[in-house]
Enzyme design. Structure first.
Site, PDB file in Angstrom:
ATOM      1  N   ASP A 110       0.831  -1.200   0.000  1.00 52.13           N
ATOM      2  CA  ASP A 110       0.000   0.000   0.000  1.00 52.13           C
ATOM      3  C   ASP A 110       0.873   1.260   0.000  1.00 52.13           C
ATOM      4  O   ASP A 110       2.039   1.237   0.380  1.00 52.13           O
ATOM      5  CB  ASP A 110      -0.919   0.001   1.215  1.00 52.13           C
ATOM      6  CG  ASP A 110      -2.191   0.808   0.992  1.00 52.13           C
ATOM      7  OD1 ASP A 110      -2.337   1.413  -0.087  1.00 52.13           O
ATOM      8  OD2 ASP A 110      -3.042   0.825   1.899  1.00 52.13           O
ATOM      9  N   GLU A 116       3.295   6.552  -2.859  1.00 57.59           N
ATOM     10  CA  GLU A 116       3.230   7.689  -3.789  1.00 57.59           C
ATOM     11  C   GLU A 116       3.848   8.967  -3.221  1.00 57.59           C
ATOM     12  O   GLU A 116       3.839  10.001  -3.896  1.00 57.59           O
ATOM     13  CB  GLU A 116       1.767   7.989  -4.152  1.00 57.59           C
ATOM     14  CG  GLU A 116       0.979   6.808  -4.685  1.00 57.59           C
ATOM     15  CD  GLU A 116       0.217   6.054  -3.593  1.00 57.59           C
ATOM     16  OE1 GLU A 116      -0.557   5.142  -3.944  1.00 57.59           O
ATOM     17  OE2 GLU A 116       0.417   6.370  -2.408  1.00 57.59           O
ATOM     18  N   ASP A 136      -8.714   4.018  -3.986  1.00 54.57           N
ATOM     19  CA  ASP A 136      -9.837   4.216  -3.066  1.00 54.57           C
ATOM     20  C   ASP A 136     -11.034   4.865  -3.758  1.00 54.57           C
ATOM     21  O   ASP A 136     -11.254   6.074  -3.669  1.00 54.57           O
ATOM     22  CB  ASP A 136      -9.385   5.074  -1.884  1.00 54.57           C
ATOM     23  CG  ASP A 136      -8.243   4.433  -1.119  1.00 54.57           C
ATOM     24  OD1 ASP A 136      -8.095   3.199  -1.208  1.00 54.57           O
ATOM     25  OD2 ASP A 136      -7.487   5.157  -0.444  1.00 54.57           O
TER      26      ASP A 136
END
Length: 808
Positions: free
Chosen positions: A494, A497, A558
């Site tokens: 996860d 970025e 998401d």
């Protein structure tokens, strides 16, 4: 906009506000007003940001009056034997021109303003070269200054590049020309330009020179580079022409309109916080064109691709990099994707179990809860292969220390082993950021495993792992390996970025070049240790860059719980597939809140007809937590994929071998069908099944575009011809059609992939003739892809059936 006023101020009011608060200088402000309000925000975005990790848009470099501009002008020299030479660059300046109370920016020749004047070239001659990789792939390299640093091995490339000797040189009127079986590259001498043509001699695109722009009044940026006045660094703009009806696709997992023509793509990895905006978790500096070519900009620096947004006739590839390293691919979409993935790598096959259903939520927090979910999946006959534990398996939620909570998990190793015997694999969440309260925080700092700032301190409050440091990779992989040795099947990779732009990395580079590479290094670290420990190719990652396709797989971030979120998710998946990624998933039902039952039902059909299928997000996600009718619908849709697993697995193998996406834009298979290039809310699931999700609340059918040929409704057996058709969905809430002439392998339903009987396949022929219908079969026992007619594919235990006689 959150926190903003409901009424936007006018452009001059916004400009005055920006100038007064110091966000832009006077010259940038004036130029913004010259070009109009639409460019004001990009200019502001490139100034020191008001928010951490906002995107870096380099296009402002090419609208700055203080910068020096150098336009690619003439061919200075060229050696046909090495396909290399030099370009004369014309020193120019951007100046405003007043015309009847209107001011316009104009580029014009300028003398050098340096001292001593005889020491520096006003119009420099700088090197460029061509390299011929394959008959379809050409590499163009252009330097804008002295080359001091040697080329480093590139993580974006899959290995050493080949050299193709089939390109033939000839001297034509106006310059050198090289030709292969796939097309030609011509270099014009005066003005300098590069022309790209297909095998028939049709011009696909060419570089733009100021001489080309005399017939328009618009300010047009030509092929050029700028030297920044602020720090003397350089940025290059590779500007090519666009055809009147040309369409452009790719650039990673972009959620905006599928055709990027008319858009400005800012390629900077970013936590998009949703799917209904222009930011990207997974930008990729690659695109393909409807005119029969594609381009890959081999860089990790920030880049902005202006696909006809500022001027509709040109494609401006604006790079923060001072060099251009551009790969051009000639051919149809399949050719271009094949060539691109040949140099950057293709996705290896993930394990069979990964293609089953992943059940998850935010978040399972205890062994009792996990065991209960597993038991209810089996009791309710919901086929499933993976249970994912998100942020709650540690002692403190979100505080990643690679240790199961000792108060809520009695014996995690035994739990994992028990569930595996019942056909379940466990997936675990983690991230590469460590908060100060994390027990591992002091160790990371003591061992210098983190990214540092220019002073040697932390750029953020968190410690961000520095994957350019071999010691960091070794430390991190050992943590992951401990979980894999315990029996964990997959690691969720996860975030990734937010690598610090102002960071100084162990390899000596800054975040300017490492920020975009961070997801690729992160993906690689987890994928390689997983392969070493388990022998399987599987991660579950959110962020990516060019080359990340070698480390499957990735999911779509998401998403919200809206119809528009579902539509944007599909656009992102299609765009991602058109950027070299074979495998992809998304949070079925949307992530943000409890999914509305009606939306969840429709999204489930879309999700199960994706290479990988995960129910995840705000609770609940388990189908028994909804109505009894929904539980039945969920089960039915889930069972569909498990029955189709032989088709899914064979198509996955084919996609892996050829660099094709499983979720496939229609034009990939039908490039000669003009209508196929216009569709962004349908897709091909593999090569033979067309899926049109229901995107509206209460919808039971929809208008569907079918490429040329005949198509058979998977649920009703009705036959439809190519073109627009109004089609009702069946019990599965999506429109599904099979290409006539396809063989679709099926199997008996099982509750997990571990229980499947691959010795008894049903080869279902969709069409009038079993002798002519063709399909694919791939058995997990040998992973050999077999192609052929139904009779050729029918091995021991396989049965050929006609579609009208097969109960699905």
């Amino acid at each position: 906009m959150p926190g903003g006023d409901s009424v936007k101020p006018g452009p001059r009011a916004r400009a005055a506000s920006l100038y007064n608060d110091g966000s832009v200088n006077r010259q940038s402000l004036c130029f913004a007003l010259l070009l109009g309000a639409s460019v004001l925000e990009p200019i502001r975005a490139f100034q020191p940001s008001g928010l951490l990790n906002e995107v870096v848009d380099v296009s402002a470099d090419f609208r700055d009056y203080t910068n020096a501009y150098y336009l690619a002008n003439t061919l200075a020299s060229f050696d046909p034997a090495t396909a290399s030479g030099a370009i004369n660059w014309q020193r120019s300046q951007l100046t405003p021109r007043l015309a009847f109370n209107n001011m316009e920016p104009r580029l014009g020749p300028a003398s050098g303003s340096v001292f001593p004047g005889n020491e520096y070239a006003t119009n420099p001659a700088l090197p460029f070269s061509l390299e011929f990789i394959t008959p379809r792939t050409v590499r163009i390299r252009i330097h804008t200054g002295p080359q001091v640093a040697a080329d480093r091995p590139s993580l974006m490339l899959a290995g050493a590049l080949p050299h193709d000797a089939s390109w033939k040189y000839e001297r034509i009127n106006g310059g050198p020309k090289y030709t292969s079986a796939a097309g030609s590259v011509t270099i014009r001498e005066n003005p300098w330009r590069i022309e790209l043509r297909d095998a028939a001699g049709r011009l696909l695109t060419e570089t733009n020179h100021p001489a080309d722009n005399g017939k328009v009044l618009d300010p047009v940026l030509p092929f050029s580079f700028v030297r920044r006045a602020s720090d003397y660094s350089r940025s290059i703009a590779a500007v090519f022409t666009l055809g009147a009806g040309e369409k452009l696709f790719g650039c990673g997992e972009s959620f905006t309109r599928l055709d990027k023509r008319g858009q400005k793509m800012v390629l900077w990895t970013n936590d998009a916080n949703g799917v209904e905006n222009a930011h990207m978790y997974k930008p990729v500096p690659f695109f393909l064109s409807s005119r029969g070519y594609g381009m890959f900009v081999h860089t990790s620096a920030p880049a902005t691709f202006d696909f006809g947004a500022s001027f509709s006739g040109t494609n401006a590839l604006m790079l923060g990099d001072d060099d251009l390293d551009l790969f051009v691919f000639l051919g149809a979409p399949k050719d271009v994707l094949g060539e691109y993935t040949a140099i950057t790598g293709r996705a290896p096959m993930p394990p069979l179990w990964s293609f089953g259903l992943w059940m998850s939520r935010i978040t399972y927090t205890s062994e009792d809860q996990v065991r209960d979910v597993a038991a209810k999946l089996r009791a309710n006959r919901i086929p499933s292969d993976v249970i994912h534990l998100d942020t709650g398996w540690f002692e403190t939620d979100w505080r990643c220390d690679y240790q199961f909570s000792k108060t809520r998990f009695r014996d995690p190793a035994r739990m994992i082993a028990d569930l595996k015997r019942d056909g379940f694999h466990i997936s675990l969440w983690q991230l590469p950021y460590f908060v100060p309260k994390n027990a591992l925080f002091p160790e990371i700092l003591a061992k210098d495993l983190e990214v540092k700032d220019g002073k040697g301190n932390l750029p953020y409050e968190d410690a961000v792992l520095d994957f350019t440091n071999p010691a960091t990779v070794e430390w991190y992989q050992e943590k992951i390996a401990g979980l894999l040795r315990m029996g964990v099947g997959a690691i969720k990779v996860d975030f990734g970025e937010a690598a610090p732009l102002n960071g100084v990395y162990h390899n000596g580079r800054t975040g300017f070049y490492e920020h975009n590479l961070y997801p690729l290094r992160y993906n690689q670290a987890v994928a390689e240790i997983t392969k070493k420990v388990t022998g399987e190719n599987i991660i579950w990652a959110r962020s990516a860059w060019a080359g990340s396709q070698r480390y499957p797989l990735h999911w779509g971030g998401d998403a919200g719980n809206e119809d528009t979120s579902m539509a944007a998710t599909l656009r992102g998946g299609l765009s991602f597939g058109l950027s070299g990624f074979s495998f992809w998933s998304h949070d079925i039902g949307g992530f943000a809140q409890r999914p509305p039952e009606e939306l969840y039902r429709r999204w489930m059909a879309f999700g199960m007809m994706t290479s990988h299928s995960r129910c995840h997000g705000a609770p609940p996600r388990e189908p028994w937590e909804f109505s009894a009718a929904f539980l039945d619908d969920f089960r039915r849709t889930d069972e569909l994929k498990y029955k189709l697993m032989p088709y899914v697995y064979a198509q996955a193998k084919d996609s892996s071998e050829r660099g094709l996406p499983m979720v496939r834009a229609l034009f990939v298979e039908y490039p000669d069908d003009a209508g196929a290039w216009l569709v962004e809310d349908e897709y091909l699931f593999g090569s033979d099944i067309l899926v049109a999700p229901l995107m509206e609340n209460g919808a039971t059918g929809r208008d569907v575009y079918l490429p040329r040929g005949e198509w058979i409704d998977y649920q009703s057996n009705k036959t439809y011809s190519g073109g627009w058709q109004r089609i009702e969905a069946g019990a599965i809430p999506a429109v599904m059609l099979v290409r006539e002439g396809a063989v679709i392998p099926h199997m008996k339903l099982a509750q997990s992939t571990a229980q499947m009987d691959w010795g008894k396949l049903d080869l279902v022929v969709f069409g009038p003739s079993a002798e002519k219908a063709r399909g694919l079969v791939c058995l997990p026992s040998d992973t050999v892809l077999r192609r052929g007619t139904a009779s050729e594919l029918a091995g021991s235990g396989a049965t050929v059936r006609m579609y009208g006689q097969y109960a699905r």
